[in-house]
Scaffold this active site. Sequence first.
Site, PDB file in Angstrom:
ATOM      1  N   CYS A  61      56.702 -70.633 -12.970  1.00  0.00           N
ATOM      2  CA  CYS A  61      55.419 -69.939 -13.107  1.00  0.00           C
ATOM      3  C   CYS A  61      54.216 -70.886 -13.109  1.00  0.00           C
ATOM      4  CB  CYS A  61      55.418 -69.082 -14.364  1.00  0.00           C
ATOM      5  SG  CYS A  61      55.629 -70.022 -15.897  1.00  0.00           S
TER       6      CYS A  61
ATOM      7  N   HIS B 178      44.829 -70.667 -29.585  1.00  0.00           N
ATOM      8  CA  HIS B 178      45.530 -69.894 -28.551  1.00  0.00           C
ATOM      9  C   HIS B 178      46.447 -70.826 -27.768  1.00  0.00           C
ATOM     10  CE1 HIS B 178      46.248 -67.124 -25.245  1.00  0.00           C
ATOM     11  NE2 HIS B 178      45.855 -68.077 -24.406  1.00  0.00           N
TER      12      HIS B 178
ATOM     13  N   HIS C  72      51.387 -66.899 -24.093  1.00  0.00           N
ATOM     14  CA  HIS C  72      52.005 -65.586 -24.314  1.00  0.00           C
ATOM     15  C   HIS C  72      53.518 -65.726 -24.308  1.00  0.00           C
ATOM     16  CE1 HIS C  72      47.955 -64.465 -22.986  1.00  0.00           C
ATOM     17  NE2 HIS C  72      48.143 -63.372 -23.697  1.00  0.00           N
TER      18      HIS C  72
ATOM     19  N   ASP D 153      61.563 -62.222 -20.608  1.00  0.00           N
ATOM     20  CA  ASP D 153      62.290 -62.484 -19.364  1.00  0.00           C
ATOM     21  C   ASP D 153      62.800 -63.925 -19.278  1.00  0.00           C
ATOM     22  OD1 ASP D 153      59.917 -63.842 -19.002  1.00  0.00           O
ATOM     23  OD2 ASP D 153      59.343 -62.807 -17.165  1.00  0.00           O
TER      24      ASP D 153
ATOM     25  N   ARG E 231      60.569 -66.057 -22.995  1.00  0.00           N
ATOM     26  CA  ARG E 231      59.854 -67.095 -22.242  1.00  0.00           C
ATOM     27  C   ARG E 231      58.500 -67.279 -22.899  1.00  0.00           C
ATOM     28  NH1 ARG E 231      56.138 -66.602 -17.684  1.00  0.00           N
ATOM     29  NH2 ARG E 231      56.801 -64.418 -17.588  1.00  0.00           N
TER      30      ARG E 231
ATOM     31  N   CYS F 165      55.339 -68.879 -22.620  1.00  0.00           N
ATOM     32  CA  CYS F 165      54.585 -69.415 -21.499  1.00  0.00           C
ATOM     33  C   CYS F 165      53.288 -70.004 -22.068  1.00  0.00           C
ATOM     34  CB  CYS F 165      54.305 -68.285 -20.512  1.00  0.00           C
ATOM     35  SG  CYS F 165      53.509 -68.805 -19.005  1.00  0.00           S
TER      36      CYS F 165
END
Length: 135
Positions: free
Chosen positions: A69, A106, A109, A113, A121, A123
């Site tokens: 990704c 932050h 997320h 999956d 995951r 990410c």
Amino acid sequence: MTAPVPKLEKSEEDWREELTPEQFQVLRKSGTERPFTGPYWDTFEHGRYDCLGCGQPLFLSDTKFDAGCGWPSFFKAVTPDAITEIEDRTHGMLRTEIRCSRCDGHLGHVFPDGPPPTGLRYCLNGTAMSFTPLD
């Protein structure tokens, strides 16, 4: 049961002085770096990934995987209390945001999956982390 993580609180002005503009945008304003541009998306050395804002350990390299990704992806946090999950309904989507439990920065997320054993995951924005090589 573990003790709660002590909170680190700073003013917006303090954060702006300590972070680069890109780091501030990601960590304090919930920004997202473009895929395949941030640090660590293609790093697979043995080590630990910490919150750039406060240094709290977040993820270990043995839980990192190539999700394809363009962001660093992990299937498990270093400890369950290292991160805080928050419902995110921005951009017309329902997602789960993850933040550093110590400084509320932050991070990215989490999605359902990922690979076994968790199927998750995480990410992350590489801009939100620092990397410490471990022997």
